[in-house]
Design an enzyme around this catalytic site. Sequence first.
Site, PDB file in Angstrom:
ATOM      1  N   CYS A 184       4.381  -6.596  -9.273  1.00 24.90           N
ATOM      2  CA  CYS A 184       4.524  -7.936  -8.725  1.00 24.90           C
ATOM      3  C   CYS A 184       5.802  -8.000  -7.903  1.00 24.90           C
ATOM      4  O   CYS A 184       6.642  -7.115  -7.960  1.00 24.90           O
ATOM      5  CB  CYS A 184       4.562  -8.967  -9.840  1.00 24.90           C
ATOM      6  N   ARG A 238       3.156  -4.095  -2.438  1.00 29.29           N
ATOM      7  CA  ARG A 238       3.062  -3.811  -3.864  1.00 29.29           C
ATOM      8  C   ARG A 238       1.682  -4.121  -4.435  1.00 29.29           C
ATOM      9  O   ARG A 238       1.343  -3.656  -5.512  1.00 29.29           O
ATOM     10  CB  ARG A 238       4.108  -4.639  -4.633  1.00 29.29           C
ATOM     11  N   TRP A 289       0.224  -9.697  -9.686  1.00 29.08           N
ATOM     12  CA  TRP A 289      -0.928  -8.819  -9.913  1.00 29.08           C
ATOM     13  C   TRP A 289      -1.337  -9.010 -11.366  1.00 29.08           C
ATOM     14  O   TRP A 289      -0.546  -8.778 -12.268  1.00 29.08           O
ATOM     15  CB  TRP A 289      -0.562  -7.371  -9.635  1.00 29.08           C
ATOM     16  N   ASN A 334       8.371 -10.452 -13.657  1.00 31.68           N
ATOM     17  CA  ASN A 334       7.658  -9.173 -13.547  1.00 31.68           C
ATOM     18  C   ASN A 334       7.781  -8.457 -14.881  1.00 31.68           C
ATOM     19  O   ASN A 334       8.828  -8.516 -15.530  1.00 31.68           O
ATOM     20  CB  ASN A 334       8.273  -8.274 -12.467  1.00 31.68           C
ATOM     21  N   GLY A 335       6.727  -7.743 -15.273  1.00 32.88           N
ATOM     22  CA  GLY A 335       6.786  -6.960 -16.497  1.00 32.88           C
ATOM     23  C   GLY A 335       5.742  -7.406 -17.504  1.00 32.88           C
ATOM     24  O   GLY A 335       4.834  -8.180 -17.200  1.00 32.88           O
ATOM     25  N   GLU A 349      -6.283  15.468  -4.517  1.00 35.03           N
ATOM     26  CA  GLU A 349      -5.583  14.476  -3.716  1.00 35.03           C
ATOM     27  C   GLU A 349      -6.464  13.962  -2.585  1.00 35.03           C
ATOM     28  O   GLU A 349      -6.471  12.762  -2.279  1.00 35.03           O
ATOM     29  CB  GLU A 349      -4.281  15.080  -3.171  1.00 35.03           C
ATOM     30  N   LYS A 400      -7.538  10.020  -2.115  1.00 30.40           N
ATOM     31  CA  LYS A 400      -7.313   9.232  -0.908  1.00 30.40           C
ATOM     32  C   LYS A 400      -8.605   8.569  -0.445  1.00 30.40           C
ATOM     33  O   LYS A 400      -8.613   7.397  -0.062  1.00 30.40           O
ATOM     34  CB  LYS A 400      -6.740  10.114   0.207  1.00 30.40           C
ATOM     35  N   GLU A 421      -9.552   5.755  -2.880  1.00 28.14           N
ATOM     36  CA  GLU A 421      -8.582   4.656  -2.881  1.00 28.14           C
ATOM     37  C   GLU A 421      -8.836   3.663  -1.755  1.00 28.14           C
ATOM     38  O   GLU A 421      -8.808   2.451  -1.970  1.00 28.14           O
ATOM     39  CB  GLU A 421      -7.157   5.212  -2.699  1.00 28.14           C
ATOM     40  N   HIS A 441     -20.886  25.140 -13.075  1.00 22.07           N
ATOM     41  CA  HIS A 441     -20.766  24.636 -14.443  1.00 22.07           C
ATOM     42  C   HIS A 441     -21.029  23.133 -14.530  1.00 22.07           C
ATOM     43  O   HIS A 441     -20.546  22.482 -15.458  1.00 22.07           O
ATOM     44  CB  HIS A 441     -19.381  24.972 -15.003  1.00 22.07           C
ATOM     45  N   LYS A 482       1.254  -0.722  -5.157  1.00 20.43           N
ATOM     46  CA  LYS A 482       2.066   0.392  -4.691  1.00 20.43           C
ATOM     47  C   LYS A 482       2.983   0.921  -5.783  1.00 20.43           C
ATOM     48  O   LYS A 482       3.056   2.115  -6.036  1.00 20.43           O
ATOM     49  CB  LYS A 482       2.905  -0.056  -3.487  1.00 20.43           C
TER      50      LYS A 482
END
Length: 611
Positions: free
Chosen positions: A2, A27, A76, A101-102, A484, A488, A491, A507, A606
């Site tokens: 946040c 963020r 958020w 925040n938290g 990665e 991407k 995301e 497999h 973020k």
Amino acid sequence: MCGIVGAVAHRDVPGILLEGLQRLEYRGYDSAGIAVTANGAVRIDRRRTVGRVNELQQSLKEAPMHGTTGIAHTRWATHGAPAVENAHPHMSRGRVCLVHNGIIENFEELRTDLSDAGYQFESRTDSEAIAHLIDRCLEEEEDLFEAVAKAVRQIEGAYALGVVCRDDPRRIVAARAGSPLVVGIGIGENFIASDALALRPVTDRFIYLEQGDLVDLTPQNIAVWNANNRAVVRATVSVQHSADAADKGKYRHYMEREIDEQPHAIAATLEGRLGRTRVLEEAFGIGVRTVLDETQAITIAACGTAYYAGCIARYWIEELAGIPCNVEIASEFRYRKFVTPPGGLFVTISQSGETADTLAAQIAAKQAGFAHTLTICNVPTSSQVRESDIALMTEAGPEICVASTKAFTTQLSVLMMLAILLGRRRGLGASKERELVDALRALPETIRQTLALRGRIRRLAEHFMHRHHALFLGRGAHYPVALEGALKLKEISYIHAEGYPAGELKHGPLALVDEDMPVVAVAPGGELMRKVQSNLEEVRTRGGRLYVFADAAAGIGGVDGATVIEVPKTHDLLTPIVYTVPLQLLAYHTAVLKGTDVDQPRNLAKSVTVE
């Protein structure tokens, strides 16, 4: 995750607060709000909206707010769904108002206690309990600072708080424990924010609060008390960023800009650390030599993209230095019993240096007796840097897009230098080190050449935009690159994508391969090339469409049913850095074609500063 902004001044502050929120949009958030008061005011004015900051801004255009003291927030959701009643700031009895925040771990107990005392809860958040708690303490203490100090002693969890009071309108009281918070120093005005970037238009001087600090702000004064209730003086830090650090410039999206900035960011990260033939150990600080001399084993902990950087580094460290390297997902490591190896170096990797799980893992490792801690980070004033014995800084500059790009490649650049320094102590010859130093020095230009593939990859993205799934394959150090690349794509384009070791195809994943499943292979030339070609043939014979990133020496060109993109040649050990770039471009252009929110993908943030 946040965002917090606060200001106490002699001028109207809503515009300052709104611009600060806009600078914190990177963020990730689902609602926004603002509250202001003025000297002589009889109430606190509050406005909250669900959605983007521009919706809050539009609300203020239609019905302006005025005040010389104020706090603002982007939220958020963690407790309570995205809704106006759950948005910040939170109020208690029209008198106390705060942003938070938290995560408050004992909020259910607080909520029950405060409800029994007659407080009415409007939201499902943990944050509202703090507002009511401060209001109750204010009944007992009569002073806002003392009330906040008393309240935080009853809170369990992580928090960054900004508090204003109707009855004391020229004051902000702030507190920090476990979530980042900075104080911005102005002339006849002062500020708070969860990130210095939010305050760049109004100041370049900051105080970075320590764990447990409380701060009392008026337009003229800043007073800080530490966790032991003692007045302290924290250092003032001047932070210089270019004026357009948070602007897109000529680019459509921050992500596109940040992909293009990688040659410069890598060059800046290497600058001053490479000699003519060797990595300059002294450039990493006076404590590095002792730490590396004593290191017998390495544990790396990180989350998300930074975790994949650690996975690649494991190959480098074990090959060049011959010492064991274990890579852990930080959110898992902190909750399991682990063995502390003799001479263990605990390495954390984070762009922001505020990733909650990574920071908690770092603290747990120190408590468990790891000989030393080292962090690789992009923010020199972050919590992880302050908690580490040694900090190796990247020079990526501000990274705004939620999906990490230049932070990842600069992290890898630092990790390669770390692997070389460790290898030098364990038999890595001078000629091999010189070879790697030459390759590192050439890396920015190699990345620049790789970016020239943009046009071809943009056309390639047309093959992906209507797909629902994709498979990414790699072997050795390119398996984390495949992970990665898949991350991407999922995301920012919302296409389900998975990364697999190419040798694992038979497999299980091979059952998914058909003409509707694009398969991306990271296949630079090397000793595993023949094995990779065999894996690719398994895909081709089952009707799968192959997209292969390889160098000219790999000998894959012209394979039936495969689209081959030739990537510029680099040193074998540095190919994971180079081959990451075309996968970033593929994800970016696919997302653009699909019309998704590239810079702020849904449900993501973020800087993940809570569990």
